[in-house]
Design an enzyme around this catalytic site. Sequence first.
Site, short mmCIF file in Angstrom:
data_model
loop_
_atom_site.label_atom_id
_atom_site.label_comp_id
_atom_site.label_asym_id
_atom_site.label_seq_id
_atom_site.Cartn_x
_atom_site.Cartn_y
_atom_site.Cartn_z
N ASP A 1 -10.18 -3.14 0.63
CA ASP A 1 -9.65 -3.40 1.98
C ASP A 1 -9.27 -2.10 2.69
O ASP A 1 -9.07 -2.07 3.89
CB ASP A 1 -8.42 -4.33 1.88
CG ASP A 1 -7.38 -3.76 0.92
OD1 ASP A 1 -7.39 -4.20 -0.25
OD2 ASP A 1 -6.63 -2.85 1.30
N ASP B 1 -6.13 -0.59 -7.86
CA ASP B 1 -5.73 -1.61 -6.89
C ASP B 1 -6.69 -2.80 -7.01
O ASP B 1 -7.52 -3.06 -6.14
CB ASP B 1 -5.79 -0.99 -5.48
CG ASP B 1 -5.38 -1.99 -4.40
OD1 ASP B 1 -5.60 -1.66 -3.21
OD2 ASP B 1 -4.88 -3.09 -4.74
N SER B 2 -6.58 -3.49 -8.15
CA SER B 2 -7.60 -4.50 -8.45
C SER B 2 -7.05 -5.92 -8.25
O SER B 2 -5.85 -6.11 -8.05
CB SER B 2 -8.02 -4.37 -9.93
OG SER B 2 -6.97 -4.84 -10.75
N GLY C 1 -15.68 -0.17 -11.34
CA GLY C 1 -14.76 0.94 -11.59
C GLY C 1 -14.71 1.33 -13.06
O GLY C 1 -14.48 2.49 -13.41
N HIS D 1 0.82 -1.22 0.00
CA HIS D 1 0.00 0.00 0.00
C HIS D 1 0.85 1.26 0.00
O HIS D 1 0.48 2.27 -0.60
CB HIS D 1 -0.97 -0.05 1.18
CG HIS D 1 -2.02 -1.12 1.00
ND1 HIS D 1 -2.19 -2.14 1.91
CD2 HIS D 1 -2.88 -1.36 -0.01
CE1 HIS D 1 -3.14 -2.96 1.47
NE2 HIS D 1 -3.58 -2.51 0.31
N1 SAM Z 1 -3.81 -5.94 -3.22
C1 SAM Z 1 -4.63 -6.91 -3.91
C2 SAM Z 1 -3.89 -7.53 -5.05
O1 SAM Z 1 -2.77 -7.14 -5.31
O2 SAM Z 1 -4.48 -8.44 -5.65
C3 SAM Z 1 -5.92 -6.25 -4.36
C4 SAM Z 1 -6.70 -5.76 -3.23
S1 SAM Z 1 -8.34 -5.33 -3.38
C5 SAM Z 1 -9.04 -6.43 -2.25
C6 SAM Z 1 -8.89 -5.84 -4.99
C7 SAM Z 1 -10.31 -5.39 -5.16
O3 SAM Z 1 -10.64 -5.15 -6.54
C8 SAM Z 1 -11.39 -6.38 -4.67
O4 SAM Z 1 -12.01 -5.85 -3.52
C9 SAM Z 1 -12.36 -6.52 -5.85
O5 SAM Z 1 -13.72 -6.60 -5.43
C10 SAM Z 1 -12.07 -5.23 -6.60
N2 SAM Z 1 -12.50 -5.23 -8.00
C11 SAM Z 1 -12.32 -6.19 -8.94
N3 SAM Z 1 -12.86 -5.80 -10.12
C12 SAM Z 1 -13.38 -4.54 -9.92
C13 SAM Z 1 -14.05 -3.60 -10.75
N4 SAM Z 1 -14.32 -3.88 -12.05
N5 SAM Z 1 -14.43 -2.41 -10.21
C14 SAM Z 1 -14.15 -2.12 -8.91
N6 SAM Z 1 -13.53 -2.98 -8.05
C15 SAM Z 1 -13.14 -4.17 -8.57
#
Ligand code: SAM
Length: 280
Positions: free
Chosen positions: A87, A156-157, A139, A63
């Site tokens: 998170d 951060d996906s 997003g 982060h």
């Molecule tokens: N640090 C982690 C990694 O490196 O894999 C990622 C952390 S964060 C928990 C990833 C987030 O992206 C998840 O909460 C997921 O729900 C979100 N996510 C996936 N696709 C997305 C989208 N199209 N729009 C918004 N959020 C999305």
Amino acid sequence: MRTRWADESYQGIVRTGFRMKRRLFKGKSPFQTVEVVETSGHGRLLLIDGMTMVSERDEFVYHEMIAHVPLFTHPRPRRVLVIGGGDGGSVREVLRHKGVERCVLAEIDPLVVAASRKYIPKTAAALSDRRCEIRIGDGVRFVRETAERFDAVIVDSTEPFGPAKELFGPAFYKDVRRVLTRDGVVVSQAGSPFYEIGTIKNLMRILKPVFPVVEPYLFTNMTYPGGLWSFLYSSKGPRPSRDFKPARVRAARLPLRWYNARMHEAAFALPEFLRKAVGR
Ligand code: SAM
């Protein structure tokens, strides 16, 4: 008593296991399965579809590196968009910057936000900061429809499949460019240089026609397979070395544990296999 492990199998060729004390939460959303487990040596883990997202023990590395590299390169970041990041760790680091007036979090899955707030509050605490607005939704759609403008976008996906697939596509980044201000910067989670060099190369191929500056940078951590991970820094102008002023970091005196001016500069030094693969 039988020892239990929180196991992550990665690409079917490697497994990482964290000795588990107990499972704290498991829930299924329309997008994915979300779990939080208590471990013996890494604090609490947030997992999505069995993949480790955050471990309390080392999440500060990821982060700090995803947030402070762009925000100390941009001349004066005030409005930041975090996509994914439910998170709360990226939002926490963004809001350490006193000049940031507004941070929008566009997260598709409310279950991730709820589980993080309840079970990993040290990571999620800044989600309650008055400067943070949580927009639950895709997003991709948010950047396509918003009339807002941002100085920095942090993607951060999760990995490029399921709901995250389009976050690695050209249409999304054209919209990201549209919502960025003149000196706008964007950082994308780009995966493992050891196991996913294709993802890095594909994402660079998509970013290069959209942004004049596209630079991979690296960090290491305890949690992700292979221990070495990457981000892609892109921008409409500011360069992460030429325009970076180490004195700004020292003057900001942020309570950091990984990022500093030397680590910022070192992160852009690429090992030979990666340098050649990305044509640097
Ligand atoms: N640090 C982690 C990694 O490196 O894999 C990622 C952390 S964060 C928990 C990833 C987030 O992206 C998840 O909460 C997921 O729900 C979100 N996510 C996936 N696709 C997305 C989208 N199209 N729009 C918004 N959020 C999305």
